[in-house]
Design a protein around this motif. Structure first.
Motif, PDB file in Angstrom:
ATOM      1  N   ASP A   1       1.254  12.933   2.050  1.00 50.67           N
ATOM      2  CA  ASP A   1       1.045  13.322   0.661  1.00 50.67           C
ATOM      3  C   ASP A   1       2.325  13.892   0.058  1.00 50.67           C
TER       4      ASP A   1
ATOM      5  N   TYR B   1       2.465  13.685   8.991  1.00 47.85           N
ATOM      6  CA  TYR B   1       2.187  12.366   8.418  1.00 47.85           C
ATOM      7  C   TYR B   1       1.443  11.556   9.464  1.00 47.85           C
TER       8      TYR B   1
ATOM      9  N   TRP C   1       1.237   7.339   6.397  1.00 54.11           N
ATOM     10  CA  TRP C   1       0.516   7.951   5.276  1.00 54.11           C
ATOM     11  C   TRP C   1       0.930   9.414   5.197  1.00 54.11           C
TER      12      TRP C   1
ATOM     13  N   ARG D   1       0.828  -1.209   0.000  1.00 53.80           N
ATOM     14  CA  ARG D   1       0.000   0.000   0.000  1.00 53.80           C
ATOM     15  C   ARG D   1       0.861   1.257   0.000  1.00 53.80           C
ATOM     16  N   LEU D   2       1.853   1.336   0.905  1.00 49.16           N
ATOM     17  CA  LEU D   2       2.709   2.519   0.988  1.00 49.16           C
ATOM     18  C   LEU D   2       3.505   2.704  -0.303  1.00 49.16           C
TER      19      LEU D   2
ATOM     20  N   ASP E   1       1.356   4.038  -2.977  1.00 48.60           N
ATOM     21  CA  ASP E   1       1.084   5.455  -2.717  1.00 48.60           C
ATOM     22  C   ASP E   1       2.233   6.321  -3.223  1.00 48.60           C
TER      23      ASP E   1
END
Length: 293
Positions: free
Chosen positions: A101, A228, A99, A20-21, A24
């Protein structure tokens, strides 16, 4: 942006979080400046095969095996040494349970470029409710503070630390310890430091890194306006109960004391006593809680 970033993600069993990371990161517009190394830390499940399959023939990602589960520092060092063949400008160490951006990463790099004698730059760590979580420490703990940290009650009496600017820039806070789940550092500098100290298995690696940086005159910074999310210790909470985690943290404190404290034998003895008293306190508190329920 004209800087290259070597990213290390350490995986132990939770390969779906690592996938997932990584995916991303691969959505970022600056991915052409990335090289991602996923290190599987000798997971006793299908992690390595699943990660290899997920990123087969992906030019941005390498998946390597550590060969042994030597802990956080040793596992990340496998990835960092692998990155030497790419000679990136920066190293970015990430937990697989974070997580963030793209603008946050870009601002970290932009700020890094502006600072003098900078060691590590990191955003603010937030919990899953987007509230400030553990952020590191303004200064490295003394031995007395390490002893106090063994007690739940004494730690609560100390209260929460404030996070506000202590520099000329209101968006920056100078700190000693930056959490290890998001570390941005100049790659050449990190290599010169011989990367992470491998005297620990899990916890306290950041204070060893601080000490090596501090001894050379480098400073660490938090970006107060960037953050984060960290799904705190997602992997370790699945693998170890509170007492085992407490023991690993104490082992890290002891390793630091042996290397850097005055009177290391005395410090080691005091930390071991504080650990056992802290365990007794933990069991007593849990017993009282259970009786109330």
């Amino acid at each position: 942006m004209n800087k290259t970033i070597g990213i290390v993600i350490l995986n132990y069993k939770t390969y779906s979080d690592t996938i997932r990371l990584t995916n991303d990161l691969l959505k970022f517009s600056i991915k052409d400046h990335f090289h991602i190394v996923i290190v599987d830390n000798e997971s006793p499940n299908e992690s390595f095969d699943e990660l290899k399959k997920a990123f087969a023939d992906n030019p941005y990602v390498d998946v390597v095996a550590s060969g042994e589960n030597g802990g956080y520092a040793k596992g990340n060092n496998v990835g960092l040494r692998f990155l030497e063949r790419y000679s990136p400008d920066y190293a970015l160490i990430l937990n697989n349970d974070v997580w963030f951006d793209e603008p946050t990463l870009i601002k970290c790099i932009e700020q890094y470029e502006k600072l003098e004698n900078v060691g590590i730059v990191s955003p603010m760590q937030l919990n899953t409710n987007k509230e400030i979580a553990y952020m590191g420490t303004l200064r490295c703990n003394t031995i007395i503070e390490d002893i106090i940290s063994q007690s739940i009650l004494l730690t609560k009496l100390r209260g929460k630390r404030k996070y506000e600017s202590n520099t000329d820039n209101p968006s920056l806070m100078m700190v000693d310890i930056v959490p290890g789940c998001f570390i941005l550092i100049n790659f050449k500098l990190f290599k010169d430091l011989n990367y992470f100290d491998e005297d620990t298995f899990l916890f306290c690696e950041e204070r060893f890194l601080f000490r090596k940086l501090n001894d050379r005159g480098y400073k660490n910074y938090l970006l107060l306006n960037e953050g984060y999310v960290h799904d705190h210790s997602l992997t370790i909470n699945k693998e170890a109960d509170a007492i085992r985690q407490k023991k690993m943290f104490t082992d890290g404190q002891i390793a630091f004391a042996k290397k850097y404290r005055r009177f290391p034998s005395l410090c080691t003895f005091a930390l071991k006593v504080a650990f056992y008293l802290g365990c007794m306190e933990f069991y007593l508190i849990n017993t009282l809680k259970n009786k109330k329920q």
